[in-house]
Design a protein around this motif. Structure first.
Motif, PDB file in Angstrom:
ATOM      1  N   ASN A 147      45.574 -41.573 -44.161  1.00 40.48           N
ATOM      2  CA  ASN A 147      46.952 -41.915 -44.519  1.00 40.48           C
ATOM      3  C   ASN A 147      47.077 -43.202 -45.311  1.00 40.48           C
ATOM      4  O   ASN A 147      48.182 -43.626 -45.645  1.00 40.48           O
ATOM      5  CB  ASN A 147      47.820 -41.991 -43.262  1.00 40.48           C
ATOM      6  CG  ASN A 147      48.025 -40.641 -42.616  1.00 40.48           C
ATOM      7  OD1 ASN A 147      47.682 -40.436 -41.461  1.00 40.48           O
ATOM      8  ND2 ASN A 147      48.567 -39.696 -43.364  1.00 40.48           N
ATOM      9  N   ALA A 148      45.932 -43.809 -45.637  1.00 41.56           N
ATOM     10  CA  ALA A 148      45.944 -44.916 -46.597  1.00 41.56           C
ATOM     11  C   ALA A 148      46.153 -44.390 -48.013  1.00 41.56           C
ATOM     12  O   ALA A 148      46.597 -45.132 -48.893  1.00 41.56           O
ATOM     13  CB  ALA A 148      44.629 -45.687 -46.532  1.00 41.56           C
ATOM     14  N   VAL A 149      45.826 -43.115 -48.232  1.00 43.06           N
ATOM     15  CA  VAL A 149      45.901 -42.552 -49.592  1.00 43.06           C
ATOM     16  C   VAL A 149      46.782 -41.321 -49.687  1.00 43.06           C
ATOM     17  O   VAL A 149      47.101 -40.863 -50.784  1.00 43.06           O
ATOM     18  CB  VAL A 149      44.493 -42.224 -50.132  1.00 43.06           C
ATOM     19  CG1 VAL A 149      43.691 -43.495 -50.349  1.00 43.06           C
ATOM     20  CG2 VAL A 149      43.739 -41.280 -49.197  1.00 43.06           C
ATOM     21  N   SER A 167      46.461 -48.863 -46.010  1.00 46.41           N
ATOM     22  CA  SER A 167      46.136 -49.144 -47.418  1.00 46.41           C
ATOM     23  C   SER A 167      45.653 -50.580 -47.565  1.00 46.41           C
ATOM     24  O   SER A 167      44.722 -50.863 -48.331  1.00 46.41           O
ATOM     25  CB  SER A 167      47.361 -48.907 -48.306  1.00 46.41           C
ATOM     26  OG  SER A 167      47.722 -47.541 -48.329  1.00 46.41           O
ATOM     27  N   ALA A 168      46.276 -51.484 -46.828  1.00 46.00           N
ATOM     28  CA  ALA A 168      45.848 -52.886 -46.858  1.00 46.00           C
ATOM     29  C   ALA A 168      44.417 -53.036 -46.356  1.00 46.00           C
ATOM     30  O   ALA A 168      43.668 -53.897 -46.845  1.00 46.00           O
ATOM     31  CB  ALA A 168      46.799 -53.741 -46.017  1.00 46.00           C
ATOM     32  N   VAL A 169      44.017 -52.219 -45.387  1.00 43.84           N
ATOM     33  CA  VAL A 169      42.638 -52.255 -44.895  1.00 43.84           C
ATOM     34  C   VAL A 169      41.660 -51.967 -46.029  1.00 43.84           C
ATOM     35  O   VAL A 169      40.593 -52.583 -46.119  1.00 43.84           O
ATOM     36  CB  VAL A 169      42.445 -51.247 -43.746  1.00 43.84           C
ATOM     37  CG1 VAL A 169      40.962 -51.117 -43.376  1.00 43.84           C
ATOM     38  CG2 VAL A 169      43.251 -51.670 -42.525  1.00 43.84           C
ATOM     39  N   PRO A 192      39.601 -41.530 -41.147  1.00 42.04           N
ATOM     40  CA  PRO A 192      39.736 -40.289 -40.379  1.00 42.04           C
ATOM     41  C   PRO A 192      41.081 -39.620 -40.663  1.00 42.04           C
ATOM     42  O   PRO A 192      42.080 -40.290 -40.942  1.00 42.04           O
ATOM     43  CB  PRO A 192      39.679 -40.761 -38.924  1.00 42.04           C
ATOM     44  CG  PRO A 192      39.277 -42.203 -38.965  1.00 42.04           C
ATOM     45  CD  PRO A 192      39.670 -42.715 -40.300  1.00 42.04           C
ATOM     46  N   ALA A 193      41.086 -38.309 -40.580  1.00 44.29           N
ATOM     47  CA  ALA A 193      42.350 -37.577 -40.570  1.00 44.29           C
ATOM     48  C   ALA A 193      42.737 -37.379 -39.100  1.00 44.29           C
ATOM     49  O   ALA A 193      42.570 -38.290 -38.294  1.00 44.29           O
ATOM     50  CB  ALA A 193      42.195 -36.259 -41.309  1.00 44.29           C
ATOM     51  N   LEU A 194      43.203 -36.207 -38.758  1.00 43.70           N
ATOM     52  CA  LEU A 194      43.684 -35.968 -37.406  1.00 43.70           C
ATOM     53  C   LEU A 194      42.524 -35.674 -36.449  1.00 43.70           C
ATOM     54  O   LEU A 194      41.788 -34.697 -36.627  1.00 43.70           O
ATOM     55  CB  LEU A 194      44.667 -34.793 -37.392  1.00 43.70           C
ATOM     56  CG  LEU A 194      45.266 -34.428 -36.036  1.00 43.70           C
ATOM     57  CD1 LEU A 194      46.070 -35.592 -35.459  1.00 43.70           C
ATOM     58  CD2 LEU A 194      46.139 -33.186 -36.164  1.00 43.70           C
ATOM     59  N   PHE A 195      42.344 -36.531 -35.482  1.00 43.29           N
ATOM     60  CA  PHE A 195      41.418 -36.325 -34.375  1.00 43.29           C
ATOM     61  C   PHE A 195      42.224 -36.473 -33.089  1.00 43.29           C
ATOM     62  O   PHE A 195      43.125 -37.305 -33.015  1.00 43.29           O
ATOM     63  CB  PHE A 195      40.306 -37.379 -34.368  1.00 43.29           C
ATOM     64  CG  PHE A 195      39.206 -37.142 -35.366  1.00 43.29           C
ATOM     65  CD1 PHE A 195      37.973 -36.680 -34.949  1.00 43.29           C
ATOM     66  CD2 PHE A 195      39.406 -37.407 -36.721  1.00 43.29           C
ATOM     67  CE1 PHE A 195      36.938 -36.481 -35.862  1.00 43.29           C
ATOM     68  CE2 PHE A 195      38.390 -37.205 -37.641  1.00 43.29           C
ATOM     69  CZ  PHE A 195      37.153 -36.736 -37.208  1.00 43.29           C
TER      70      PHE A 195
END
Length: 258
Positions: A147-149, A167-169, A192-195
């Motif tokens: 979700n950063a991208v 995104s800042a990470v 990661p996506a959904l885990f």
């Protein structure tokens, strides 16, 4: 052939290690041969993870730490160094996902995301990097998010502060990577996506509608399974990634492709 993923003799620090992906990664480090320092606020949960790691025969310490508080982080890292003598690996895993859009969330909710997801990485790295520089070796892995991208338009799952902080990470990862490479320190990020985890079990995994939509769109047709993030974490934490610097590995079953 040399085992590039062997972590024997290494010391790994994991923030947010009391449950979920952090606890899984800590156990994976131990199974790869590393001694492990577990950091999180909930010492009772940390002690449960500690017991599991002790069964591998590796040295392990559970240390209460709030990554949003500088004195807490400083004291925790001093205890790690006193216990283990050095730190080779830092997994910045502690994170929160606060729901809400910019038109509805409070300033306190916004700050909570950045305090944990960004400031937490800053503080943990601040008190680990100096001794890594002295020793000429270090592996820092920052847990960002897919979700950063990418973002979700579904009103139920809007998390603007999460998007922004993750995104800042990535920006922080690139800056640190460029600055510290000459000291033998690699800095990379994982998305990661959904885990299923403690953070998602009570929200995203409770919505059959969301899961059906996620599975339909995701090329793999499912969320990530327990342990499926560990390979990427071990790669970026080991000498297998000695020439990998400032990269972002998305672990999402191909979801970002569509």
């Amino acid at each position: 052939m040399e085992n590039l993923f062997d972590l024997t003799g290494k010391v790994a620090v994991v923030t947010g290690a009391s449950s979920g992906l952090g606890a899984d990664a800590a156990l994976a480090y131990a199974q790869a041969g590393a001694d492990v320092a577990l950091l999180a606020r909930r010492i009772e949960k940390l002690n449960e993870v500690k017991a599991a790691i002790e069964s591998t025969g590796r040295k392990v310490a559970a240390i209460a730490c709030d990554v949003t508080k500088e004195e807490s982080v400083k004291a925790a890292m001093e205890e790690v160094l006193s216990t283990f003598g050095h730190i080779d690996i830092l997994l910045n895993n502690a994170g929160v996902a606060v729901r809400g859009g910019v038109d509805s969330m409070s300033v306190e909710e916004w700050d909570k995301s950045f305090d944990t997801n960004v400031k937490g990485i800053f503080l943990a790295s601040k008190y680990v990097i100096p001794q890594m520089k002295e020793r000429g070796y270090g592996k820092i892995v920052n847990i960002a998010s897919v979700n950063a991208v990418i973002a979700d338009k579904n009103d139920t799952f809007i998390r603007h502060s999460y998007n922004a902080s993750k995104s800042a990470v990535l920006g922080l990862t690139k800056g640190m990577a460029a600055s510290y490479a000459r000291f033998g320190i690699t800095v990379n990020a994982i998305g990661p996506a959904l885990f299923e985890s403690e953070m998602t079990a009570g929200t995203l995994f409770k919505s059959e509608q969301f899961l059906n939509a996620y599975n339909m769109v995701n090329p793999a047709g499912r969320p990530g399974k327990k342990g499926e993030l560990n390979g990427s974490i071990l790669f970026l934490s080991s000498d297998a990634s000695s020439y990998v610097q400032g990269q972002f590995i998305i672990v999402d079953g191909g979801g970002a492709l569509v």
